[in-house]
Design a protein around this motif. Structure first.
Motif, PDB file in Angstrom:
ATOM      1  N   MET A 234      15.703  40.985 -78.271  1.00 25.72           N
ATOM      2  CA  MET A 234      14.432  40.721 -78.981  1.00 25.72           C
ATOM      3  C   MET A 234      13.303  41.582 -78.412  1.00 25.72           C
ATOM      4  O   MET A 234      12.517  42.168 -79.158  1.00 25.72           O
ATOM      5  CB  MET A 234      14.058  39.237 -78.860  1.00 25.72           C
ATOM      6  N   ILE A 235      13.228  41.672 -77.087  1.00 20.02           N
ATOM      7  CA  ILE A 235      12.116  42.401 -76.460  1.00 20.02           C
ATOM      8  C   ILE A 235      12.248  43.907 -76.672  1.00 20.02           C
ATOM      9  O   ILE A 235      11.336  44.552 -77.176  1.00 20.02           O
ATOM     10  CB  ILE A 235      12.020  42.080 -74.947  1.00 20.02           C
ATOM     11  N   VAL A 236      13.415  44.471 -76.290  1.00 17.66           N
ATOM     12  CA  VAL A 236      13.529  45.936 -76.292  1.00 17.66           C
ATOM     13  C   VAL A 236      13.573  46.537 -77.700  1.00 17.66           C
ATOM     14  O   VAL A 236      13.244  47.704 -77.894  1.00 17.66           O
ATOM     15  CB  VAL A 236      14.731  46.442 -75.448  1.00 17.66           C
ATOM     16  N   SER A 237      13.971  45.738 -78.694  1.00 20.31           N
ATOM     17  CA  SER A 237      14.045  46.251 -80.066  1.00 20.31           C
ATOM     18  C   SER A 237      12.702  46.185 -80.797  1.00 20.31           C
ATOM     19  O   SER A 237      12.552  46.736 -81.878  1.00 20.31           O
ATOM     20  CB  SER A 237      15.059  45.432 -80.868  1.00 20.31           C
ATOM     21  N   GLY A 238      11.744  45.451 -80.208  1.00 21.82           N
ATOM     22  CA  GLY A 238      10.452  45.264 -80.885  1.00 21.82           C
ATOM     23  C   GLY A 238      10.450  44.044 -81.802  1.00 21.82           C
ATOM     24  O   GLY A 238       9.429  43.712 -82.407  1.00 21.82           O
ATOM     25  N   ALA A 239      11.598  43.365 -81.914  1.00 23.13           N
ATOM     26  CA  ALA A 239      11.702  42.207 -82.814  1.00 23.13           C
ATOM     27  C   ALA A 239      10.809  41.058 -82.358  1.00 23.13           C
ATOM     28  O   ALA A 239      10.198  40.361 -83.175  1.00 23.13           O
ATOM     29  CB  ALA A 239      13.159  41.738 -82.891  1.00 23.13           C
ATOM     30  N   GLN A 240      10.708  40.869 -81.042  1.00 20.57           N
ATOM     31  CA  GLN A 240       9.876  39.792 -80.489  1.00 20.57           C
ATOM     32  C   GLN A 240       8.411  39.973 -80.890  1.00 20.57           C
ATOM     33  O   GLN A 240       7.757  39.042 -81.357  1.00 20.57           O
ATOM     34  CB  GLN A 240      10.007  39.779 -78.950  1.00 20.57           C
ATOM     35  N   THR A 241       7.913  41.196 -80.726  1.00 19.79           N
ATOM     36  CA  THR A 241       6.521  41.503 -81.081  1.00 19.79           C
ATOM     37  C   THR A 241       6.293  41.251 -82.565  1.00 19.79           C
ATOM     38  O   THR A 241       5.298  40.626 -82.952  1.00 19.79           O
ATOM     39  CB  THR A 241       6.214  42.983 -80.743  1.00 19.79           C
ATOM     40  N   ASN A 242       7.215  41.721 -83.411  1.00 20.77           N
ATOM     41  CA  ASN A 242       7.071  41.521 -84.860  1.00 20.77           C
ATOM     42  C   ASN A 242       7.059  40.046 -85.231  1.00 20.77           C
ATOM     43  O   ASN A 242       6.289  39.617 -86.081  1.00 20.77           O
ATOM     44  CB  ASN A 242       8.221  42.224 -85.609  1.00 20.77           C
ATOM     45  N   MET A 243       7.919  39.283 -84.582  1.00 21.70           N
ATOM     46  CA  MET A 243       7.994  37.849 -84.871  1.00 21.70           C
ATOM     47  C   MET A 243       6.687  37.157 -84.469  1.00 21.70           C
ATOM     48  O   MET A 243       6.152  36.332 -85.219  1.00 21.70           O
ATOM     49  CB  MET A 243       9.188  37.226 -84.134  1.00 21.70           C
ATOM     50  N   GLU A 244       6.178  37.523 -83.295  1.00 26.40           N
ATOM     51  CA  GLU A 244       4.937  36.903 -82.817  1.00 26.40           C
ATOM     52  C   GLU A 244       3.732  37.300 -83.661  1.00 26.40           C
ATOM     53  O   GLU A 244       2.793  36.526 -83.826  1.00 26.40           O
ATOM     54  CB  GLU A 244       4.704  37.281 -81.344  1.00 26.40           C
ATOM     55  N   GLN A 245       3.767  38.516 -84.202  1.00 30.38           N
ATOM     56  CA  GLN A 245       2.638  38.986 -85.026  1.00 30.38           C
ATOM     57  C   GLN A 245       2.684  38.439 -86.453  1.00 30.38           C
ATOM     58  O   GLN A 245       1.730  38.582 -87.210  1.00 30.38           O
ATOM     59  CB  GLN A 245       2.614  40.520 -85.054  1.00 30.38           C
TER      60      GLN A 245
ATOM     61  N   LEU B   9      25.531  34.544 -83.943  1.00 31.60           N
ATOM     62  CA  LEU B   9      26.416  34.063 -82.864  1.00 31.60           C
ATOM     63  C   LEU B   9      25.774  34.243 -81.492  1.00 31.60           C
ATOM     64  O   LEU B   9      25.968  33.430 -80.590  1.00 31.60           O
ATOM     65  CB  LEU B   9      27.757  34.810 -82.905  1.00 31.60           C
ATOM     66  N   ILE B  10      24.997  35.316 -81.329  1.00 35.00           N
ATOM     67  CA  ILE B  10      24.390  35.594 -80.023  1.00 35.00           C
ATOM     68  C   ILE B  10      23.065  34.861 -79.839  1.00 35.00           C
ATOM     69  O   ILE B  10      22.820  34.243 -78.803  1.00 35.00           O
ATOM     70  CB  ILE B  10      24.204  37.123 -79.814  1.00 35.00           C
ATOM     71  N   THR B  11      22.196  34.904 -80.850  1.00 35.23           N
ATOM     72  CA  THR B  11      20.862  34.297 -80.673  1.00 35.23           C
ATOM     73  C   THR B  11      20.896  32.786 -80.873  1.00 35.23           C
ATOM     74  O   THR B  11      20.064  32.064 -80.324  1.00 35.23           O
ATOM     75  CB  THR B  11      19.850  34.869 -81.686  1.00 35.23           C
ATOM     76  N   LYS B  12      21.847  32.322 -81.701  1.00 31.96           N
ATOM     77  CA  LYS B  12      21.891  30.903 -82.112  1.00 31.96           C
ATOM     78  C   LYS B  12      20.538  30.482 -82.682  1.00 31.96           C
ATOM     79  O   LYS B  12      20.100  29.345 -82.553  1.00 31.96           O
ATOM     80  CB  LYS B  12      22.292  29.995 -80.929  1.00 31.96           C
ATOM     81  N   ASN B  13      19.859  31.454 -83.307  1.00 38.00           N
ATOM     82  CA  ASN B  13      18.508  31.201 -83.820  1.00 38.00           C
ATOM     83  C   ASN B  13      18.304  32.010 -85.103  1.00 38.00           C
ATOM     84  O   ASN B  13      18.400  33.232 -85.099  1.00 38.00           O
ATOM     85  CB  ASN B  13      17.493  31.618 -82.745  1.00 38.00           C
ATOM     86  N   GLU B  14      18.022  31.294 -86.179  1.00 40.26           N
ATOM     87  CA  GLU B  14      17.887  31.904 -87.505  1.00 40.26           C
ATOM     88  C   GLU B  14      16.777  32.948 -87.573  1.00 40.26           C
ATOM     89  O   GLU B  14      16.977  34.072 -88.038  1.00 40.26           O
ATOM     90  CB  GLU B  14      17.579  30.775 -88.493  1.00 40.26           C
ATOM     91  N   GLU B  15      15.591  32.565 -87.115  1.00 34.35           N
ATOM     92  CA  GLU B  15      14.438  33.453 -87.232  1.00 34.35           C
ATOM     93  C   GLU B  15      14.593  34.697 -86.354  1.00 34.35           C
ATOM     94  O   GLU B  15      14.280  35.817 -86.774  1.00 34.35           O
ATOM     95  CB  GLU B  15      13.153  32.698 -86.853  1.00 34.35           C
ATOM     96  N   GLU B  16      15.112  34.517 -85.147  1.00 37.03           N
ATOM     97  CA  GLU B  16      15.333  35.678 -84.271  1.00 37.03           C
ATOM     98  C   GLU B  16      16.353  36.627 -84.882  1.00 37.03           C
ATOM     99  O   GLU B  16      16.213  37.858 -84.818  1.00 37.03           O
ATOM    100  CB  GLU B  16      15.808  35.210 -82.885  1.00 37.03           C
ATOM    101  N   SER B  17      17.391  36.066 -85.506  1.00 41.84           N
ATOM    102  CA  SER B  17      18.415  36.901 -86.158  1.00 41.84           C
ATOM    103  C   SER B  17      17.792  37.730 -87.276  1.00 41.84           C
ATOM    104  O   SER B  17      18.134  38.902 -87.449  1.00 41.84           O
ATOM    105  CB  SER B  17      19.542  36.028 -86.717  1.00 41.84           C
ATOM    106  N   PHE B  18      16.885  37.116 -88.021  1.00 36.08           N
ATOM    107  CA  PHE B  18      16.190  37.826 -89.100  1.00 36.08           C
ATOM    108  C   PHE B  18      15.403  39.019 -88.545  1.00 36.08           C
ATOM    109  O   PHE B  18      15.502  40.142 -89.048  1.00 36.08           O
ATOM    110  CB  PHE B  18      15.232  36.865 -89.828  1.00 36.08           C
ATOM    111  N   TRP B  19      14.660  38.819 -87.482  1.00 31.22           N
ATOM    112  CA  TRP B  19      13.828  39.898 -86.930  1.00 31.22           C
ATOM    113  C   TRP B  19      14.666  40.979 -86.250  1.00 31.22           C
ATOM    114  O   TRP B  19      14.305  42.160 -86.264  1.00 31.22           O
ATOM    115  CB  TRP B  19      12.762  39.336 -85.983  1.00 31.22           C
ATOM    116  N   LEU B  20      15.802  40.601 -85.673  1.00 30.11           N
ATOM    117  CA  LEU B  20      16.704  41.610 -85.093  1.00 30.11           C
ATOM    118  C   LEU B  20      17.377  42.430 -86.197  1.00 30.11           C
ATOM    119  O   LEU B  20      17.566  43.641 -86.059  1.00 30.11           O
ATOM    120  CB  LEU B  20      17.776  40.945 -84.217  1.00 30.11           C
ATOM    121  N   LEU B  21      17.717  41.758 -87.305  1.00 30.78           N
ATOM    122  CA  LEU B  21      18.289  42.469 -88.454  1.00 30.78           C
ATOM    123  C   LEU B  21      17.272  43.485 -88.989  1.00 30.78           C
ATOM    124  O   LEU B  21      17.621  44.620 -89.329  1.00 30.78           O
ATOM    125  CB  LEU B  21      18.678  41.466 -89.552  1.00 30.78           C
ATOM    126  N   ASP B  22      16.017  43.070 -88.996  1.00 31.76           N
ATOM    127  CA  ASP B  22      14.941  43.977 -89.438  1.00 31.76           C
ATOM    128  C   ASP B  22      14.800  45.169 -88.495  1.00 31.76           C
ATOM    129  O   ASP B  22      14.589  46.304 -88.933  1.00 31.76           O
ATOM    130  CB  ASP B  22      13.620  43.197 -89.524  1.00 31.76           C
TER     131      ASP B  22
END
Length: 339
Positions: free
Chosen positions: A82-93, A169-182
């Protein structure tokens, strides 16, 4: 607990991610590898815990890059991706954005295409079965529907279901999976899943050019028998090695993919080809070549994920993103001129 004739109980036949092991699974060599790998995992887990010190953030650095290449322990994997891909920042924003996509109006055609693929996604994984509780099909459906409405230019295409499935399977989290897919589809993989798939076609041609440079005998064999690269490697690119390489190896590749970008795919592909050059060159005809390319993704070389990952950074030699981008430019132009 169910027992099979060979005395192996059911739990043992399913890996930690929920995938059933095939009937011809080589338990003995896997156990030999895993007992060695467990030592590595334990050592890495201690180092990662010291690095993170309980924090939920990390700065990109040479040390972090080195740590990622040596593997992210599963307990930290989702966070680091989440952090290194930028997905965390996008989710928080974009708080609440994912849920708004799910609550909004739906494109019936898109929804239908996704529903059709639900049962085809990991039929060998117990967590994706309708009988599972919870059944991950529902989570997968949500992630893909939300993504199709978020990125209308891509919508949905086969291959995305497997990638989203692994993320879940890795995140066990729907929203995080969405942002990583993005992060993967929107940024890391250039234009792989758009209707024309120009980025995907381009990168397959780029691999062909890299093989010409680094493993010329294999390139010459392919040319002599008229085998197009897309026939033997398209699934490597579309599915990011899912269902091609062992799960643990795929996850180690993805660790680097999220941090270093798409050039990792070329490193993996070149390593597989270079390592098995003599074996591939035994091929004497078209079907033979295709079969050899299926064979090189099996066996101890790819199961031993730790040594495999060391090889991908040494075997292909130097591979700069500048070289790849230059090849992408010329290959894209060639494809466009062919219409």
């Amino acid at each position: 607990m169910e027992r099979r004739e060979d005395g192996r109980d059911w739990a043992y036949r399913v890996d930690p991610y929920g995938f059933e092991r095939p009937d011809d699974f080589d338990y003995a060599s896997y156990e030999a590898f895993f007992s060695r790998y467990l030592v590595v995992l334990t050592r890495r887990a201690i180092k990662w815990s010291k690095l993170l010190k309980g924090n939920k953030s990390i700065q990109k650095s040479l040390k972090v890059k080195r740590y990622i290449r040596k593997g992210i322990p599963n307990e930290h994997r989702a966070l680091i991706w989440m952090i290194v891909s930028g997905a965390q920042t996008n989710m928080e924003q974009n708080p609440g954005y994912y849920h708004r996509l799910l609550e909004g109006e739906k494109n019936d055609k898109l929804v239908e295409a996704i529903k059709t693929d639900m049962n085809r996604t990991f039929p060998d994984n117990v967590k994706f079965r309708k009988t599972a509780d919870p059944c991950l099909q529902h989570t997968l459906y949500n992630v893909l529907v939300a993504y199709g409405h978020h990125n209308k230019a891509v919508g949905y295409c086969q291959g995305m279901n497997f990638i989203a499935g692994y993320l879940i399977l890795i995140t066990k989290n729907e929203e995080e999976s969405f942002w990583l897919l993005d992060a993967l589809i929107g940024r890391i993989l250039p234009d792989y899943y758009s209707p024309a798939m120009l980025g995907l076609k381009t990168d397959q041609e780029v691999l062909g050019e890299l093989v010409k440079m680094k493993v010329p005998a294999v390139a010459e064999l392919m040319e002599r028998h008229g085998v197009m690269w897309t026939l033997v490697v398209s699934r490597w690119f579309i599915c990011l090695f899912i269902d091609i390489l062992p799960v643990e190896t795929v996850l180690r590749i993805w660790d680097c993919l999220f941090y270093e970008g798409s050039k990792i795919i070329f490193r993996v592909a070149l390593t597989l080809i270079k390592q098995h050059q003599a074996f591939i060159l035994e091929a004497t005809n078209f079907p033979d070549i295709c079969d050899k390319f299926k064979q090189i993704t099996k066996g101890t070389f790819v199961t031993e994920c730790h040594s495999f990952m060391q090889k991908i950074f040494t075997d292909p030699g130097s591979l700069s993103i500048a070289t790849i981008n230059k090849l992408r430019e010329s290959c894209r132009e060639k494809l466009l001129s062919q219409g």
